[in-house]
Enzyme design. Sequence first.
Site, short mmCIF file in Angstrom:
data_model
loop_
_atom_site.label_atom_id
_atom_site.label_comp_id
_atom_site.label_asym_id
_atom_site.label_seq_id
_atom_site.Cartn_x
_atom_site.Cartn_y
_atom_site.Cartn_z
N ARG A 153 7.95 3.16 7.11
CA ARG A 153 6.91 4.14 6.80
C ARG A 153 5.59 3.66 7.39
O ARG A 153 5.10 2.58 7.04
CB ARG A 153 6.79 4.29 5.28
N HIS A 210 -3.41 8.64 5.70
CA HIS A 210 -3.56 7.44 4.86
C HIS A 210 -5.03 7.01 4.96
O HIS A 210 -5.35 5.92 5.42
CB HIS A 210 -2.59 6.35 5.32
N ASN A 247 -1.21 10.36 1.50
CA ASN A 247 -0.96 9.17 0.69
C ASN A 247 -1.98 9.06 -0.44
O ASN A 247 -3.18 8.99 -0.20
CB ASN A 247 -1.06 7.91 1.56
N GLU A 248 -1.48 9.07 -1.66
CA GLU A 248 -2.30 8.75 -2.83
C GLU A 248 -3.57 9.57 -2.94
O GLU A 248 -4.69 9.04 -2.84
CB GLU A 248 -2.62 7.25 -2.85
N ASN A 294 4.11 5.76 -5.29
CA ASN A 294 3.62 4.41 -5.05
C ASN A 294 3.31 3.81 -6.41
O ASN A 294 2.53 4.38 -7.18
CB ASN A 294 2.35 4.42 -4.20
N TYR A 338 2.48 0.21 -8.73
CA TYR A 338 2.10 -1.20 -8.70
C TYR A 338 2.03 -1.89 -10.05
O TYR A 338 2.35 -3.06 -10.16
CB TYR A 338 0.75 -1.36 -7.98
N GLU A 388 5.87 2.92 -1.94
CA GLU A 388 5.16 1.63 -1.96
C GLU A 388 5.42 0.92 -3.28
O GLU A 388 5.33 1.53 -4.34
CB GLU A 388 3.64 1.79 -1.85
N TRP A 430 5.76 -2.60 0.04
CA TRP A 430 4.41 -2.69 0.55
C TRP A 430 4.03 -4.15 0.51
O TRP A 430 4.01 -4.75 -0.54
CB TRP A 430 3.41 -1.87 -0.29
N TRP A 439 -8.30 -2.84 2.54
CA TRP A 439 -9.43 -1.97 2.18
C TRP A 439 -10.65 -2.77 1.71
O TRP A 439 -11.04 -3.70 2.41
CB TRP A 439 -8.97 -0.92 1.16
N PHE A 446 -0.45 -8.90 0.96
CA PHE A 446 0.66 -8.15 0.38
C PHE A 446 1.96 -8.30 1.18
O PHE A 446 3.00 -7.86 0.74
CB PHE A 446 0.31 -6.65 0.36
C1 PNW Z 1 -2.34 1.52 -2.14
N1 PNW Z 1 -5.67 1.49 -7.70
O1 PNW Z 1 -3.67 1.51 -2.53
C2 PNW Z 1 -2.37 1.99 -0.69
O2 PNW Z 1 -1.53 3.05 -0.38
C3 PNW Z 1 -2.28 0.88 0.30
O3 PNW Z 1 -2.91 1.26 1.48
C4 PNW Z 1 -2.81 -0.40 -0.28
O4 PNW Z 1 -2.86 -1.45 0.65
C5 PNW Z 1 -1.93 -0.78 -1.45
O5 PNW Z 1 -1.80 0.28 -2.38
C6 PNW Z 1 -2.37 -2.03 -2.19
O6 PNW Z 1 -3.65 -1.84 -2.73
C7 PNW Z 1 -4.10 1.48 -3.84
O7 PNW Z 1 -6.84 1.14 -7.88
C8 PNW Z 1 -5.43 1.14 -4.07
O8 PNW Z 1 -4.94 1.87 -8.64
C9 PNW Z 1 -5.95 1.14 -5.33
C10 PNW Z 1 -5.14 1.49 -6.40
C11 PNW Z 1 -3.81 1.85 -6.19
C12 PNW Z 1 -3.30 1.84 -4.91
#
Ligand code: PNW
Length: 454
Positions: free
Chosen positions: A75, A119, A164-165, A294, A296, A367, A408, A416, A424
């Site tokens: 992806r 993205h 994305n997101e 996605n 986390y 992700e 991811w 960012w 990562f």
């Molecule tokens: C995602 N939060 O970003 C993105 O899709 C990626 O580009 C990024 O590198 C990855 O997760 C890791 O950060 C996020 O604050 C950024 O909840 C912030 C959040 C969640 C996802």
Amino acid sequence: MIYFPKNFVWGTATSAYQIEGAWKKDGKGLSIWDDFSAQKGKTKNGDTGKIACDHYHRYKEDIALMKAAGIKAYRFSISWTRILPSGMGEVNAKGIQFYSDLIDELLRNDITPWVTLYHWDLPLELEKEFGGWLSPKIIYAFKNYAKVCFEYFGERVKHWITINEAWVVATLGYGQGVFAPGKISNEYLYLAGHHLLLAHAEAVECYRNKFQTQQGGVIGMSNNCDWREPKTDAPEDQAAAQRSLEFFLAWFADPIYEGDYPEIMRKNLGERLPKFTPEQQAKLKGSSDFFGLNHYTTMFAEAANGNFGEQEVYGNGGILEDQDVHLSVDENWEKTDMGWAIVPWGCQKLLLWIKDRYDNPAVFITENGCAFEDEADDSKRVNFFKGYLGACEQAISAGANLQGYFVWSFMDNFEWAEGYSKRFGIHYVDFDTQQRSPKASAKWYTSVIQNNGF
Ligand code: PNW
């Protein structure tokens, strides 16, 4: 041993601005991230994506590493300003050539491309001209860009992700201002979110009307969501956790699956939440062939009862006040270098929440991963994946329709606002020499794919 369904998609993911570099090469226009990262104090150490992993020049090497790792699906995202340097207008042939070559190289290596159209690297011209995602003009600009991509790449690309997101774009970009374009407002985020949804719907309609039948691909959106666990069994905390999930994931998924925002958002936000016309609702409803997720981390949620202050986790932008929720984490939970808690059972619960709320759609985790400094055995990362893949397997056993998983990230990259400080990747990148090599987690992932178990 943990087993996954036969046709389970095993992949890895990246995004254009985070890895490509070549920020001005071959006619590429500037994006809001080129602009934002160049501003003082916006990213850690002033890092930018000007060079990043230099993937633009090294994509063949990177695909060879992917192939060696046994990865089946990749992806990546297309940089809008390589294709259309000012967002609209003339197509940049060299930008088309780059992605065309990348796709060919993947296919030659039996790796299936999954392409994200957006993205976060919005053309700067569109930001300057009409305020980017704050204007309805963005809807047609995005549709036009998407159409160009379907035309040039759709014969070879069968998996499309529109956006994305949307939550991150809206909340961090237009609510809290920590991501490009750096706006802070408790109204803008809902307006930006609205246009993100409408742009998605238009792009999907265009794909379905003009391309899908001949090209035979699928299209959907990838949304991010943490799990929200009630802090206590008290009904008010259970309601707070539910509310928090609705403001996070249902904000974008309800319009796509039900045709409108969750009622709680309408109730709490009043006039700040834009309305869909019946025609827009019809376009949105059913506008994803799959559910991209996605995921986390997990947080506790509890009823805030209007008390806000030091406890706020995501800062201002109004979203926690809007939800009337306090978020927290358990001190005993292990954390990644991003400070994100490692809670595999949260992933399992979220998958089942999606199953129940949206009638068991086909879900792809587009992700999941963690930032950790490198260790020889990369054991923290391996344990993270073991935990989360175990949770996925259990969710599948409990009936969740999970059909794929993308790590991811494929390699260390520009994280960012955190710049290059957070790693990562399952592949190590030395940003001075541009050398890359597989970490132990990449080798471990290969064995999972090969044995489908661990
Ligand atoms: C995602 N939060 O970003 C993105 O899709 C990626 O580009 C990024 O590198 C990855 O997760 C890791 O950060 C996020 O604050 C950024 O909840 C912030 C959040 C969640 C996802």
